[in-house]
Scaffold this active site. Structure first.
Site, PDB file in Angstrom:
ATOM      1  N   ASP A  15      37.136  34.310  35.074  1.00  0.00           N
ATOM      2  CA  ASP A  15      37.013  35.675  34.860  1.00  0.00           C
ATOM      3  C   ASP A  15      35.808  36.007  35.305  1.00  0.00           C
ATOM      4  OD1 ASP A  15      37.055  38.152  33.941  1.00  0.00           O
ATOM      5  OD2 ASP A  15      38.093  37.891  32.343  1.00  0.00           O
ATOM      6  N   TRP A  17      35.050  39.463  35.742  1.00  0.00           N
ATOM      7  CA  TRP A  17      34.658  40.663  35.119  1.00  0.00           C
ATOM      8  C   TRP A  17      34.251  40.673  33.740  1.00  0.00           C
ATOM      9  CZ3 TRP A  17      39.786  43.945  36.223  1.00  0.00           C
ATOM     10  CH2 TRP A  17      39.882  44.187  37.589  1.00  0.00           C
ATOM     11  N   GLY A  42      41.764  33.926  36.517  1.00  0.00           N
ATOM     12  CA  GLY A  42      40.688  34.803  36.445  1.00  0.00           C
ATOM     13  C   GLY A  42      40.861  35.791  35.177  1.00  0.00           C
ATOM     14  N   HIS A  43      40.695  37.107  35.771  1.00  0.00           N
ATOM     15  CA  HIS A  43      40.739  38.065  34.639  1.00  0.00           C
ATOM     16  C   HIS A  43      42.006  38.456  33.984  1.00  0.00           C
ATOM     17  CE1 HIS A  43      39.123  41.601  32.392  1.00  0.00           C
ATOM     18  NE2 HIS A  43      39.905  42.242  32.810  1.00  0.00           N
ATOM     19  N   CYS A  44      43.103  38.094  34.456  1.00  0.00           N
ATOM     20  CA  CYS A  44      44.545  38.387  34.362  1.00  0.00           C
ATOM     21  C   CYS A  44      45.145  37.189  34.094  1.00  0.00           C
ATOM     22  CB  CYS A  44      45.109  39.465  34.999  1.00  0.00           C
ATOM     23  SG  CYS A  44      44.023  41.098  35.137  1.00  0.00           S
TER      24      CYS A  44
END
Length: 64
Positions: A15, A17, A42-44
């Site tokens: 991630d 972010w 990652g972020h999602c």
């Protein structure tokens, strides 16, 4: 620290972010929390790894 119920934190390993270090900090600050880091995500992670994300979520939601 004022949260007094179980909390599940699911984080993407990559991630960019909100880094995993934030998830680790939150896990340390919330007494009844569990942090799960999904590799190669990652972020999602709910979008990129839905089967794994849902597995962890459903396990968390199962009655004891």
């Amino acid at each position: 620290p004022k949260i007094n119920q179980p909390v599940l934190l699911i984080w993407g390993e990559n991630d960019s972010w909100v880094p995993v270090s934030e998830g680790q900090r939150m896990s340390e600050d919330i007494p009844q929390s569990k942090l799960i880091v999904i590799p190669d995500s990652g972020h999602c992670p709910m979008e990129t790894h839905p089967q794994l994300f849902n597995k962890y979520l459903l396990e968390f939601l199962e009655p004891v």
